[in-house]
Write a protein that holds these residues in place. Structure first.
Motif, PDB file in Angstrom:
ATOM      1  N   PRO A  18      -0.982  10.370 -14.728  1.00 49.95           N
ATOM      2  CA  PRO A  18      -0.480  11.341 -15.231  1.00 49.95           C
ATOM      3  C   PRO A  18      -0.006  11.338 -16.856  1.00 49.95           C
ATOM      4  O   PRO A  18       0.769  10.117 -17.063  1.00 49.95           O
ATOM      5  CB  PRO A  18       0.721  11.777 -14.466  1.00 49.95           C
ATOM      6  CG  PRO A  18       0.693  10.900 -13.399  1.00 49.95           C
ATOM      7  CD  PRO A  18      -0.304   9.653 -13.614  1.00 49.95           C
ATOM      8  N   ARG A  19      -0.122  12.178 -17.307  1.00 48.00           N
ATOM      9  CA  ARG A  19       0.279  12.369 -18.860  1.00 48.00           C
ATOM     10  C   ARG A  19       1.297  13.200 -19.332  1.00 48.00           C
ATOM     11  O   ARG A  19       1.682  14.107 -18.699  1.00 48.00           O
ATOM     12  CB  ARG A  19      -0.791  12.243 -19.996  1.00 48.00           C
ATOM     13  CG  ARG A  19      -2.047  11.375 -19.592  1.00 48.00           C
ATOM     14  CD  ARG A  19      -3.067  11.601 -20.536  1.00 48.00           C
ATOM     15  NE  ARG A  19      -4.189  10.583 -20.183  1.00 48.00           N
ATOM     16  CZ  ARG A  19      -4.249   9.224 -20.538  1.00 48.00           C
ATOM     17  NH1 ARG A  19      -3.256   8.871 -21.391  1.00 48.00           N
ATOM     18  NH2 ARG A  19      -5.013   8.495 -20.429  1.00 48.00           N
ATOM     19  N   THR A  20       2.211  12.989 -20.278  1.00 49.29           N
ATOM     20  CA  THR A  20       3.292  13.835 -20.595  1.00 49.29           C
ATOM     21  C   THR A  20       2.790  14.692 -21.542  1.00 49.29           C
ATOM     22  O   THR A  20       1.753  14.833 -22.059  1.00 49.29           O
ATOM     23  CB  THR A  20       4.504  12.944 -21.412  1.00 49.29           C
ATOM     24  OG1 THR A  20       3.718  12.619 -22.545  1.00 49.29           O
ATOM     25  CG2 THR A  20       5.073  11.902 -20.653  1.00 49.29           C
ATOM     26  N   ASP A  46       2.454   8.239 -18.078  1.00 51.10           N
ATOM     27  CA  ASP A  46       3.788   8.008 -17.556  1.00 51.10           C
ATOM     28  C   ASP A  46       4.199   6.262 -17.410  1.00 51.10           C
ATOM     29  O   ASP A  46       3.440   5.594 -16.970  1.00 51.10           O
ATOM     30  CB  ASP A  46       3.685   8.481 -16.116  1.00 51.10           C
ATOM     31  CG  ASP A  46       4.965   8.434 -15.190  1.00 51.10           C
ATOM     32  OD1 ASP A  46       5.990   8.361 -15.951  1.00 51.10           O
ATOM     33  OD2 ASP A  46       4.997   8.407 -14.153  1.00 51.10           O
ATOM     34  N   ASP A  47       5.168   6.328 -18.221  1.00 49.63           N
ATOM     35  CA  ASP A  47       5.522   4.711 -18.510  1.00 49.63           C
ATOM     36  C   ASP A  47       5.600   3.742 -17.211  1.00 49.63           C
ATOM     37  O   ASP A  47       5.273   2.753 -16.981  1.00 49.63           O
ATOM     38  CB  ASP A  47       6.875   4.486 -19.312  1.00 49.63           C
ATOM     39  CG  ASP A  47       6.674   5.194 -20.761  1.00 49.63           C
ATOM     40  OD1 ASP A  47       5.480   4.928 -21.060  1.00 49.63           O
ATOM     41  OD2 ASP A  47       7.623   5.290 -21.122  1.00 49.63           O
ATOM     42  N   GLN A  48       6.435   4.428 -16.107  1.00 54.12           N
ATOM     43  CA  GLN A  48       6.514   3.417 -14.967  1.00 54.12           C
ATOM     44  C   GLN A  48       5.224   3.248 -13.861  1.00 54.12           C
ATOM     45  O   GLN A  48       5.011   2.044 -13.716  1.00 54.12           O
ATOM     46  CB  GLN A  48       7.615   4.334 -13.877  1.00 54.12           C
ATOM     47  CG  GLN A  48       7.971   3.616 -12.710  1.00 54.12           C
ATOM     48  CD  GLN A  48       8.685   2.379 -13.041  1.00 54.12           C
ATOM     49  OE1 GLN A  48       9.457   2.193 -14.132  1.00 54.12           O
ATOM     50  NE2 GLN A  48       8.404   1.351 -12.158  1.00 54.12           N
ATOM     51  N   ARG A  49       4.410   4.595 -14.132  1.00 54.86           N
ATOM     52  CA  ARG A  49       2.995   4.060 -13.158  1.00 54.86           C
ATOM     53  C   ARG A  49       2.151   3.073 -14.165  1.00 54.86           C
ATOM     54  O   ARG A  49       1.440   2.240 -13.649  1.00 54.86           O
ATOM     55  CB  ARG A  49       2.443   5.289 -13.127  1.00 54.86           C
ATOM     56  CG  ARG A  49       1.277   5.224 -12.201  1.00 54.86           C
ATOM     57  CD  ARG A  49       0.603   6.689 -11.758  1.00 54.86           C
ATOM     58  NE  ARG A  49      -0.502   6.279 -11.231  1.00 54.86           N
ATOM     59  CZ  ARG A  49      -1.333   7.287 -10.768  1.00 54.86           C
ATOM     60  NH1 ARG A  49      -1.112   8.540 -10.949  1.00 54.86           N
ATOM     61  NH2 ARG A  49      -2.640   6.983 -10.060  1.00 54.86           N
ATOM     62  N   SER A  50       2.303   3.574 -15.585  1.00 53.02           N
ATOM     63  CA  SER A  50       1.361   2.574 -16.461  1.00 53.02           C
ATOM     64  C   SER A  50       1.804   1.094 -16.247  1.00 53.02           C
ATOM     65  O   SER A  50       0.969   0.188 -16.111  1.00 53.02           O
ATOM     66  CB  SER A  50       1.566   3.132 -17.497  1.00 53.02           C
ATOM     67  OG  SER A  50       0.646   2.168 -18.522  1.00 53.02           O
ATOM     68  N   ARG A  51       3.229   0.964 -16.000  1.00 56.02           N
ATOM     69  CA  ARG A  51       3.623  -0.609 -16.172  1.00 56.02           C
ATOM     70  C   ARG A  51       3.183  -1.085 -14.890  1.00 56.02           C
ATOM     71  O   ARG A  51       2.869  -2.035 -14.863  1.00 56.02           O
ATOM     72  CB  ARG A  51       5.134  -0.290 -16.248  1.00 56.02           C
ATOM     73  CG  ARG A  51       6.028  -1.774 -16.248  1.00 56.02           C
ATOM     74  CD  ARG A  51       7.468  -1.673 -16.450  1.00 56.02           C
ATOM     75  NE  ARG A  51       8.000  -2.897 -16.481  1.00 56.02           N
ATOM     76  CZ  ARG A  51       8.388  -3.629 -15.348  1.00 56.02           C
ATOM     77  NH1 ARG A  51       8.283  -3.275 -14.188  1.00 56.02           N
ATOM     78  NH2 ARG A  51       8.915  -4.884 -15.405  1.00 56.02           N
TER      79      ARG A  51
END
Length: 75
Positions: free
Chosen positions: A11-13, A19-24
């Protein structure tokens, strides 16, 4: 699970950032996969090194085999 595909589908903002948490979490999962692959390459390292040394010695003997005594490269 294809981590690369998951990163692309994350998902993108409003600004198009993942999304930082999912990307991390996905980067961590990918890193673990890569580390496991590298570890698997190192497992047989001693045996591979011995085999490569034996192959090198056989190659040196084969190269010098037909050369005249004074013109040997490795012996």
């Amino acid at each position: 699970m294809s981590v690369t595909k998951d990163v692309l589908d994350a998902p993108r903002t409003d600004h198009g950032q993942v999304d930082d948490q999912r990307s991390r979490q996905q980067r961590i999962a990918l890193n673990r996969e890569v580390i496991a692959l590298l570890d698997s390459w190192l497992e047989g390292d001693e045996e591979d090194e011995r085999e490569q040394h034996e192959t090198l010695e056989a190659l040196k003997r084969a190269i010098d085999e037909d050369r005249p005594l004074g013109l040997k490269l490795f012996s």
